[in-house]
Design a protein around this motif. Sequence first.
Motif: not given
Length: 607
Positions: A501, A525, A527, A551, A553, A577
């Motif tokens: 992540t 996954k 981020k 995903m 961010e 996102n």
Amino acid sequence: MRGHDRINTCLPEELIVEIFRRLDSKPSRDACSLVCKRWLALERLSRTTLRIGATGSPDLFVKLLARRFLNVRNVHMDERLNISLPVQLGRRSGSGQSALSSLKLHCVNEKNGPEDGGFESYSLSDAGLTALGEGFPKLEKLSLIWCSNVSSMGLISLAEKCTFLKSLDLQGCYVGDQGVAAVGKCCKQLEDLNLRFCEGLTDMGLVELTLGCGKSLKSLGIAACAKITDISFEAVGSHCKSLEILSLDSEFIHNKGVLSVAQGCRSLKVLKLRCINATDEALKAVGSCCLSLELLALCSFQRFTDKGLRAIGSGCKKLKNLTLSDCYFLSDKSLEAISTGCKELTYLEVNGCHNIGTMGLESIGKSCPRLTELQLLYCQRIGNHALLEVGKGCKFLQALNLVDCTSIGDEAICSIARGCRNLKKLHIRRCYEIGNKGIVAIGENCKSLTELSLRFCDRVGDEALVAIGQCSSLQHLNVSGCHQVGDAGIIAIARGCPELTYLDVSVLQNLGDMAMAELGEGCPKLKDIVLSHCRQITDVGLAHLVKNCGMIETCHMVYCLGISSAGVATVVSSCPNIKKVLVEKWKVSPRTARRAGSVITYLCVDL
């Protein structure tokens, strides 16, 4: 039957409220409140906690919240957070909408100065504290973080109305003695009190508080309160017999104050001290009196020696957590004393204690088999043999953090890998003797690894990351400044670590688009990614990355010569996102700025 509302016709309000209370996230609650007017009203009744950042006209905002949420027990207000004006809630009629409209109007007026002159813009005032007390009389927990415009007058009003208060955090609030004394007088159930950075407080206020609610007080935090002296802590020792947690940071507390607390508060379990004027005498009292102590943190002590730690080792048999930071006169004998007496130790941090070396940590490895986390920061004298003993004796070790430990190399890391197979977190920074051999051993033996950080470890390359690719549970990887890492290593991570992540590959000059494409395929996954100073990554690689990593961010990509405005546009358009993009200003086109200006952070601004 389609169209028939079985829930609202069959379930009583009490049951629906109980269902709302069991929801584990705010988004779920918000979604339920939008179903119908009845659910909106019931969901408001079920709310027990409110979190408020800095807001326009906070006093009026508090009144509005008090009318809508009647059963609130916990309020957290932190004025360090960004200004967040209330959003439009639709076209509902009624007093709530008119109040919201008036609040917005007031915020607009405040841009040119408050019309009524009653309080400073964006700062909670005494009127707001009064509104809190009137609106939430059942309040049990209140945090007012850096609400610098409140005073004793507002605190007195709040204390008189919120007599059920159990926890009060006044960090950074300039409240005086009268307000704190009123809390002691009115809030007889108070258990947790934080007065860090309350610069207006003196001994008079704290003494009055202990007289009023000392019997119930279990946790107390004091820091940077220049007018608090030993007198206050003599009162704490006399009246707060149930105190379990004390955090004290002060240049004005001497042995007398610490001795009083140690002798009077024998139920103490957590003690955090930064008192440069305390000596061995104070620690001896802690060791002989506080036999239930489980956590001890000693920071910036320059007037005590190994004698104090010997007393802790002799008396505090239940000690589990020990932090020693910038304690220059401690030597290996201190850790030997701790290892002999504190067999329950699970956490040890040694930070900048330059006289502690290999022998001290060896004794911990031999005698503290329950150790689960070890932090060694700026420990130049600790060498390989220390971690050899830790690897042999501490089979339950789960986290190891090494910063600027220049005498620790591959031999030590191999020992940790072979002996501590439950290791989950390994953070290494600027340990130049650690290379591929040690990290390969980690990859081969520690299959539960979830976090690996190897910042500026020059000898670590692709071979190490190929081995780490066997750790399928890896979620966090930082190889910033590991110049020997290239496409092969990151591709191995992408193919073997689907749970990833967070990834920081900044300053890797040999990393290119091929690795980005593999990450896009293998790590859906992901981020957070940091690509800054990666000169070979281009818009093509970035497009492959975000194609499947929807995903993402946050993305940092400054000083990436191959990434242009087109690449930046690709990121903001492909990642629904996205919350933050760090990039040079000249790489953001006007269209991208209009579309996603709120999430773009610039490396520098126009002069």
